[in-house]
Design a protein around this motif. Structure first.
Motif, PDB file in Angstrom:
ATOM      1  N   PRO A 191       0.795  -1.241   0.000  1.00  0.00           N
ATOM      2  CA  PRO A 191       0.000   0.000   0.000  1.00  0.00           C
ATOM      3  C   PRO A 191       0.821   1.283   0.000  1.00  0.00           C
ATOM      4  O   PRO A 191       0.363   2.311  -0.496  1.00  0.00           O
ATOM      5  N   GLY A 192       2.025   1.239   0.558  1.00  0.00           N
ATOM      6  CA  GLY A 192       2.779   2.477   0.761  1.00  0.00           C
ATOM      7  C   GLY A 192       3.897   2.711  -0.214  1.00  0.00           C
ATOM      8  O   GLY A 192       4.807   3.518   0.043  1.00  0.00           O
ATOM      9  N   LEU A 193       3.878   2.039  -1.387  1.00  0.00           N
ATOM     10  CA  LEU A 193       4.963   2.181  -2.349  1.00  0.00           C
ATOM     11  C   LEU A 193       4.993   3.602  -2.919  1.00  0.00           C
ATOM     12  O   LEU A 193       4.002   4.085  -3.460  1.00  0.00           O
ATOM     13  N   VAL A 194       6.136   4.258  -2.777  1.00  0.00           N
ATOM     14  CA  VAL A 194       6.311   5.638  -3.243  1.00  0.00           C
ATOM     15  C   VAL A 194       7.172   5.698  -4.501  1.00  0.00           C
ATOM     16  O   VAL A 194       6.933   6.507  -5.392  1.00  0.00           O
ATOM     17  N   HIS A 195       8.157   4.815  -4.586  1.00  0.00           N
ATOM     18  CA  HIS A 195       9.144   4.836  -5.665  1.00  0.00           C
ATOM     19  C   HIS A 195       9.190   3.453  -6.302  1.00  0.00           C
ATOM     20  O   HIS A 195       9.540   2.474  -5.642  1.00  0.00           O
ATOM     21  N   LEU A 196       8.825   3.357  -7.593  1.00  0.00           N
ATOM     22  CA  LEU A 196       8.857   2.089  -8.316  1.00  0.00           C
ATOM     23  C   LEU A 196       9.641   2.273  -9.611  1.00  0.00           C
ATOM     24  O   LEU A 196       9.205   2.962 -10.535  1.00  0.00           O
ATOM     25  N   ASP A 197      10.821   1.653  -9.678  1.00  0.00           N
ATOM     26  CA  ASP A 197      11.705   1.793 -10.843  1.00  0.00           C
ATOM     27  C   ASP A 197      12.032   0.406 -11.386  1.00  0.00           C
ATOM     28  O   ASP A 197      12.815  -0.336 -10.801  1.00  0.00           O
ATOM     29  N   LEU A 198      11.398   0.073 -12.521  1.00  0.00           N
ATOM     30  CA  LEU A 198      11.629  -1.208 -13.195  1.00  0.00           C
ATOM     31  C   LEU A 198      12.190  -0.991 -14.594  1.00  0.00           C
ATOM     32  O   LEU A 198      12.161  -1.902 -15.425  1.00  0.00           O
ATOM     33  N   GLY A 199      12.704   0.188 -14.871  1.00  0.00           N
ATOM     34  CA  GLY A 199      13.160   0.543 -16.202  1.00  0.00           C
ATOM     35  C   GLY A 199      14.360  -0.249 -16.669  1.00  0.00           C
ATOM     36  O   GLY A 199      15.135  -0.796 -15.880  1.00  0.00           O
ATOM     37  N   SER A 200      14.508  -0.331 -18.004  1.00  0.00           N
ATOM     38  CA  SER A 200      15.669  -0.954 -18.651  1.00  0.00           C
ATOM     39  C   SER A 200      15.860  -2.400 -18.210  1.00  0.00           C
ATOM     40  O   SER A 200      16.917  -2.798 -17.724  1.00  0.00           O
ATOM     41  N   ASN A 201      14.791  -3.192 -18.391  1.00  0.00           N
ATOM     42  CA  ASN A 201      14.838  -4.629 -18.207  1.00  0.00           C
ATOM     43  C   ASN A 201      14.252  -5.287 -19.442  1.00  0.00           C
ATOM     44  O   ASN A 201      14.234  -4.689 -20.525  1.00  0.00           O
ATOM     45  N   GLN A 202      13.749  -6.508 -19.301  1.00  0.00           N
ATOM     46  CA  GLN A 202      13.073  -7.207 -20.396  1.00  0.00           C
ATOM     47  C   GLN A 202      11.691  -7.671 -19.936  1.00  0.00           C
ATOM     48  O   GLN A 202      11.202  -8.718 -20.356  1.00  0.00           O
ATOM     49  N   LEU A 203      11.063  -6.872 -19.082  1.00  0.00           N
ATOM     50  CA  LEU A 203       9.734  -7.204 -18.580  1.00  0.00           C
ATOM     51  C   LEU A 203       8.723  -7.176 -19.722  1.00  0.00           C
ATOM     52  O   LEU A 203       8.828  -6.352 -20.635  1.00  0.00           O
ATOM     53  N   ASN A 204       7.736  -8.054 -19.657  1.00  0.00           N
ATOM     54  CA  ASN A 204       6.755  -8.130 -20.740  1.00  0.00           C
ATOM     55  C   ASN A 204       5.350  -8.242 -20.165  1.00  0.00           C
ATOM     56  O   ASN A 204       5.132  -8.092 -18.968  1.00  0.00           O
ATOM     57  N   GLY A 205       4.393  -8.537 -21.056  1.00  0.00           N
ATOM     58  CA  GLY A 205       3.003  -8.592 -20.648  1.00  0.00           C
ATOM     59  C   GLY A 205       2.378  -7.209 -20.659  1.00  0.00           C
ATOM     60  O   GLY A 205       2.986  -6.229 -21.097  1.00  0.00           O
ATOM     61  N   VAL A 206       1.161  -7.121 -20.175  1.00  0.00           N
ATOM     62  CA  VAL A 206       0.483  -5.831 -20.098  1.00  0.00           C
ATOM     63  C   VAL A 206       0.825  -5.160 -18.770  1.00  0.00           C
ATOM     64  O   VAL A 206       1.145  -5.830 -17.789  1.00  0.00           O
ATOM     65  N   ILE A 207       0.745  -3.838 -18.762  1.00  0.00           N
ATOM     66  CA  ILE A 207       0.975  -3.093 -17.530  1.00  0.00           C
ATOM     67  C   ILE A 207      -0.280  -3.211 -16.661  1.00  0.00           C
ATOM     68  O   ILE A 207      -1.375  -2.873 -17.105  1.00  0.00           O
ATOM     69  N   PRO A 208      -0.152  -3.704 -15.430  1.00  0.00           N
ATOM     70  CA  PRO A 208      -1.341  -3.931 -14.600  1.00  0.00           C
ATOM     71  C   PRO A 208      -2.015  -2.629 -14.171  1.00  0.00           C
ATOM     72  O   PRO A 208      -1.345  -1.636 -13.883  1.00  0.00           O
ATOM     73  N   GLU A 209      -3.341  -2.670 -14.119  1.00  0.00           N
ATOM     74  CA  GLU A 209      -4.124  -1.490 -13.760  1.00  0.00           C
ATOM     75  C   GLU A 209      -3.952  -1.104 -12.300  1.00  0.00           C
ATOM     76  O   GLU A 209      -4.127   0.061 -11.935  1.00  0.00           O
ATOM     77  N   PHE A 210      -3.598  -2.066 -11.436  1.00  0.00           N
ATOM     78  CA  PHE A 210      -3.527  -1.758 -10.006  1.00  0.00           C
ATOM     79  C   PHE A 210      -2.474  -0.707  -9.675  1.00  0.00           C
ATOM     80  O   PHE A 210      -2.516  -0.084  -8.613  1.00  0.00           O
ATOM     81  N   ILE A 211      -1.516  -0.500 -10.584  1.00  0.00           N
ATOM     82  CA  ILE A 211      -0.495   0.518 -10.314  1.00  0.00           C
ATOM     83  C   ILE A 211      -1.142   1.887 -10.132  1.00  0.00           C
ATOM     84  O   ILE A 211      -0.715   2.686  -9.287  1.00  0.00           O
ATOM     85  N   SER A 212      -2.187   2.170 -10.906  1.00  0.00           N
ATOM     86  CA  SER A 212      -2.852   3.476 -10.798  1.00  0.00           C
ATOM     87  C   SER A 212      -3.625   3.624  -9.494  1.00  0.00           C
ATOM     88  O   SER A 212      -4.085   4.718  -9.159  1.00  0.00           O
ATOM     89  N   GLU A 213      -3.766   2.535  -8.743  1.00  0.00           N
ATOM     90  CA  GLU A 213      -4.463   2.590  -7.464  1.00  0.00           C
ATOM     91  C   GLU A 213      -3.507   2.741  -6.283  1.00  0.00           C
ATOM     92  O   GLU A 213      -3.950   2.764  -5.137  1.00  0.00           O
ATOM     93  N   MET A 214      -2.206   2.835  -6.553  1.00  0.00           N
ATOM     94  CA  MET A 214      -1.227   3.054  -5.495  1.00  0.00           C
ATOM     95  C   MET A 214      -1.202   4.539  -5.152  1.00  0.00           C
ATOM     96  O   MET A 214      -0.570   5.344  -5.839  1.00  0.00           O
ATOM     97  N   ARG A 215      -1.882   4.905  -4.106  1.00  0.00           N
ATOM     98  CA  ARG A 215      -2.126   6.312  -3.779  1.00  0.00           C
ATOM     99  C   ARG A 215      -0.869   7.063  -3.365  1.00  0.00           C
ATOM    100  O   ARG A 215      -0.799   8.288  -3.507  1.00  0.00           O
ATOM    101  N   GLU A 216       0.143   6.359  -2.866  1.00  0.00           N
ATOM    102  CA  GLU A 216       1.364   7.029  -2.397  1.00  0.00           C
ATOM    103  C   GLU A 216       2.415   7.166  -3.489  1.00  0.00           C
ATOM    104  O   GLU A 216       3.435   7.822  -3.300  1.00  0.00           O
ATOM    105  N   LEU A 217       2.185   6.536  -4.634  1.00  0.00           N
ATOM    106  CA  LEU A 217       3.204   6.474  -5.683  1.00  0.00           C
ATOM    107  C   LEU A 217       3.499   7.861  -6.264  1.00  0.00           C
ATOM    108  O   LEU A 217       2.591   8.599  -6.642  1.00  0.00           O
ATOM    109  N   LYS A 218       4.796   8.195  -6.337  1.00  0.00           N
ATOM    110  CA  LYS A 218       5.240   9.480  -6.895  1.00  0.00           C
ATOM    111  C   LYS A 218       6.259   9.305  -8.019  1.00  0.00           C
ATOM    112  O   LYS A 218       6.442  10.208  -8.831  1.00  0.00           O
TER     113      LYS A 218
END
Length: 410
Positions: free
Chosen positions: A253-280
């Motif tokens: 619930p309290g994730l503020v900083h999420l950095d997954l850039g420059s990898n080989q991640l695939n699939g669709v981007i999950p919608e729940f990320i937009s529900e992380m209220r603390e994310l900046k």
């Protein structure tokens, strides 16, 4: 008397460790003479009572240092076992820009130390040397190469460890399988670590900061990653991590900083990320995500940093966003597929109205190709002005000769 010490930890990109000692009663005693000599040997001024500037206990008849910071050392600064023995009451030791070779630390000092920091300082560090500090709660090494067969040999015996930073230390090998459950801060960034992220890491319920960026990690993000319910800062950027973003991360619930850039991640981007209220801070750039961007404009504007470019199969609904927002990815068509830029054309008729500049902005060298074709078209529009002038001149001369002959006969 025994001092009461409060430890305040600031978990920013760098971890600064400051110890404050609260004396239970006032005391006018001075520093222990042996420690005064040790400070003088280290070229630290003792003109005034060091306890007015540093942290000391309240022992009698002499007080003792409990914290020492060496900054911007010169060639005159030298450590010795005798000096360190005299300073064995220290619990917090910090080196900053002090390029000093390490020496043997007396057992009493390695036992008493709770915090050890070295930033661009200690030379010839080894994992065996660091492993002797069993009672550390805070270990911070940055910019100092460590010769070790793995991180495990450094931290396995530190049963009280709460915060560990081993950054830009040329570390190789794999991530540890066993972790101290008291850990709240882990930073192993800018090393040469390889292998996968162990699932045992997700048992750290108190972990707030995790930084494995700029290594050689591969494999997937464990499905149990959402068990890190206290996590506030996660950086796995610049690795070779594959697979999707696990759905369990919606439990953080309290994730503020999420950095997954420059990898080989695939699939669709999950919608729940937009529900992380603390994310900046959100960085998903340079991966292999596909589909439609699931965010709306209000969510993106709530972020201080948002990076999504470099995902060639990802697109956004242009009807959802203002025209002034630029993502670095194409808009979607009615089928949810990226709208590709128009292909280059080689028809001469299409070049008549071109200025040669706009196509060049689209890449692929379209501008230069069009300029060359325009030149070819001009070459086939008839003779040049020089050739035409020569032809007219020769015709005039022939006419004059024929006219002269006819006139002469007449």
């Amino acid at each position: 008397m025994t001092p009461s010490t409060t430890i305040t930890t600031t978990t920013t990109f760098f971890l600064f460790l400051i110890y404050f000692t609260t004396a239970t009663s006032s005391s006018s005693t001075t520093l222990d003479p042996n420690q005064l000599k040790a400070l003088q040997y280290l070229h630290i001024s003792t003109t005034h009572d060091p306890c007015t500037l540093s942290t000391c206990d309240t022992a009698t008849p002499f007080r003792h240092l409990t914290a020492l910071r060496l900054t911007d050392c010169t060639a005159d600064h030298r450590l010795s076992t005798a000096v360190l023995t005299a300073l064995s009451t220290i619990t917090t030791l910090t080196f900053y820009n002090c390029h000093i070779p390490v020496v043997h630390f007396p057992t009493i000092l390695t036992t008493n130390l709770h915090s050890l920091t070295s930033i661009n300082s200690l030379q010839r560090l080894t994992g065996v040397f660091l492993s002797r500090f069993h009672n550390l709660t805070h270990l911070y090494i940055s910019g100092d190469p460590i010769k070790a067969s793995g991180i495990h040999i450094i931290t396995s015996n530190m049963k009280s460890l709460k915060s560990v930073t081993l950054s830009n230390a040329h570390l190789t090998g794999y991530l540890p399988k066993d972790w101290n459950p008291k850990l709240t801060y882990i930073d192993f960034s800018r090393n040469k670590l390889k292998g996968t992220i162990p699932t045992s890491l997700t048992l750290l319920k108190s972990l707030k900061v995790l930084n494995f960026s700029s290594n050689n990690l591969n494999g997937v993000i464990p499905n149990s990653f959402g068990d890190l319910i206290s996590l506030e800062n996660l950086s796995l950027s610049s690795n070779s991590i594959t697979g999707p973003i696990p759905g369990s991360m919606s439990n953080i619930p309290g994730l503020v900083h999420l950095d997954l850039g420059s990898n080989q991640l695939n699939g669709v981007i999950p919608e729940f990320i937009s529900e992380m209220r603390e994310l900046k801070y959100l960085n998903l750039e340079n991966n292999k995500f596909h589909g439609v961007l699931p965010f709306n404009e209000s969510f993106i504007k709530s972020l201080e940093v948002f990076k999504i470019n470099g995902n060639v199969d990802l697109c956004y609904k242009s009807s959802v966003f203002s025209k002034d927002i630029k993502f670095g990815i194409p808009p979607c068509d009615k089928h949810g597929m990226p709208i590709l830029p128009p292909p280059a054309t080689h028809e001469p008729s299409s070049l008549a109205g071109d200025d040669g500049g706009s196509n060049g902005d689209n890449g692929g060298g379209y501008g230069d190709d069009n300029l060359e074709k325009k030149s070819q078209v001009n070459d086939y529009r008839g003779p040049s002005k020089v050739a035409l002038g020569v032809s007219i001149g020769l015709s005039s001369m022939v006419f004059l000769v024929i006219f002269s002959v006819l006139l002469f006969k007449c």
